[in-house]
Scaffold this motif. Structure first.
Motif, short mmCIF file in Angstrom:
data_model
loop_
_atom_site.label_atom_id
_atom_site.label_comp_id
_atom_site.label_asym_id
_atom_site.label_seq_id
_atom_site.Cartn_x
_atom_site.Cartn_y
_atom_site.Cartn_z
N ARG A 197 -7.47 -2.71 -1.84
CA ARG A 197 -7.68 -3.26 -0.50
C ARG A 197 -8.45 -4.59 -0.53
N LEU A 221 -0.84 6.00 -6.74
CA LEU A 221 -1.83 5.05 -7.23
C LEU A 221 -2.80 4.65 -6.13
N GLY A 222 -3.93 4.08 -6.52
CA GLY A 222 -4.89 3.58 -5.56
C GLY A 222 -4.41 2.26 -4.96
N VAL A 223 -5.02 1.87 -3.87
CA VAL A 223 -4.64 0.65 -3.15
C VAL A 223 -5.76 -0.38 -3.31
N ALA A 226 0.84 -1.21 0.00
CA ALA A 226 0.00 0.00 0.00
C ALA A 226 0.87 1.25 0.00
N ARG A 271 2.26 1.81 -3.49
CA ARG A 271 1.20 2.32 -4.37
C ARG A 271 0.93 3.80 -4.10
N ARG A 272 0.85 4.16 -2.84
CA ARG A 272 0.60 5.56 -2.50
C ARG A 272 1.78 6.45 -2.89
#
Length: 395
Positions: free
Chosen positions: A91, A87-89, A79, A82-83
């Protein structure tokens, strides 16, 4: 052969050092730091719980807790990556993977005691996360900056993936007998040595990426005019020197447009300094929309702007400048419910081989002042003087 418990202690020390460095970077507010800190804390928790396996501690503490801490650490690190890349995570996908691993752990701990399936499940889970990290890094490497730190993380993630595949394959093929993590067998020590190095190495790579991003941000701030978003005077001047040197080597044309917004002091006095700032921002947007990507425009003074046109002659630049002036005249600036119309005066000069930037700039500056002396709202180009200014659009 070093004992597994000693490997865990060494890894824990490396994790503490990583946390100290990450803590010093936390104030920067860079995306991904908090997640990376969480990944290291969870890894330390896992090492501590693994170290209790030869004690009378319950199974949930020595097996379920450390393995799920590793799973959550992988989630947190991925995560964070990605951040950090903006970018989005995913989940839901991460929760599914961790849920499957947890189910395997529970079944083969309380229903059918087997060490092998637990090792295989965690190996495939870690492999999946490491492949995802490597893929994310590969897809988001910078284009115009050093890729060293990104490649470092990419290589570590790929090596970790290979190790996980090898570990799962060895136990699937019954090449080795599954043992508890603290048993000093060859395969335990080998895989544990490689495994405990993963998070410190990934954290080191993340720290390098964060440092690179912070450096890029500082360079961007130094090279960008905070008000207009165009190049700052220093950055523009350095770029102009590079273009002059390039033009000297290649003998290709280089033209400079130097312009100044007309009666800017009157705008400030009439509408206020905030309106003046709005006009400067407005011009920056129009210039960016009108000029080519390769035409380097910068704010070189209070209301003065310079534009470099590589590979363009003066007559072509005069046409571009005319379009820009026409765009400015047809698109007044709106601010605070008021409409502020403005124009600019400009001078165009072609670079002369062997001429330094200072002389080149001064020639364009003289043509700019010739345009002002001739009544403003016009452009004086190569071969034109103050008595015969060019009016690119009708007044």
């Amino acid at each position: 052969m070093i004992a597994p418990v000693n490997l865990l202690l060494i890894a824990a020390l490396a994790g503490v050092l990583s946390l100290c460095v990450l803590g010093s970077l936390a104030r920067s507010g860079m995306a991904g730091i908090k997640e990376t800190i969480g990944a290291n804390l969870l890894t330390l928790l896992a090492f501590f719980a693994f170290g209790l396996q030869n004690t009378s501690a319950p199974l949930w503490l020595t097996i379920l807790v450390p393995n799920m801490a590793i799973a959550l650490a992988l989630c947190a690190y991925y995560a964070g990556v990605r951040r950090l890349m903006g970018l989005g995570v995913p989940r839901h996908l991460m929760m599914i993977g961790c849920g499957v691993a947890l189910t395997v752990l529970v079944v083969y701990t309380y229903v059918d005691w087997q060490v092998g399936p637990r090792i295989i499940a965690m190996s495939f889970l870690q492999m999946g996360f490491m492949m995802a990290v490597a893929h994310t890094i590969q897809r988001n490497m910078p284009v115009h900056r050093s890729r060293y730190s990104y490649r470092f993380v990419w290589v570590v993630a790929l090596i970790s993936s290979v190790v996980c595949v090898a570990r799962a394959g060895i136990y699937l093929a019954d090449i080795a007998v599954p043992e508890g993590i603290l048993e000093p067998t060859f395969w335990n020590v080998a895989f544990l040595t490689l495994g405990v190095l993963v998070m410190p190495c990934l954290t080191l790579g993340t720290i390098m990426i964060i440092h690179d991003r912070m450096l890029a941000d500082r360079e961007q701030e130094a090279n960008t005019d905070f008000l207009t978003g165009l190049m700052s005077r220093k950055a523009w001047w350095m770029q102009a020197e590079r273009y002059c040197a390039q033009a000297l080597r290649t003998r290709r044309p280089l033209t400079l447009l130097l312009l100044d917004i007309d009666y800017f002091k009157r705008i400030n006095d009439t509408h206020g300094h905030m309106a003046g700032d709005a006009v400067l921002r407005h011009f920056g947007l129009l210039a960016t929309a009108t000029l080519r990507t390769g035409d380097h425009v910068g704010r070189v003074g209070g209301e003065e702007f310079g534009v470099l046109f590589p590979d363009m002659r003066g007559d072509a630049v005069m046409d571009v400048a005319a379009r820009l002036l026409d765009s400015v005249r047809r698109t007044p600036c709106s601010h605070g419910g008021s409409t502020i119309s403005y124009t600019f005066s400009a001078g165009v000069a072609e670079w002369v081989p062997g001429e330094n930037l200072q002389v080149f700039f001064e020639r364009a500056d003289r043509k700019l002042y010739a345009a002002k002396a001739a009544g403003r709202n016009r452009i004086v180009g190569p071969g034109l003087d103050a008595e015969r200014p060019q009016l690119p659009v009708a007044a």
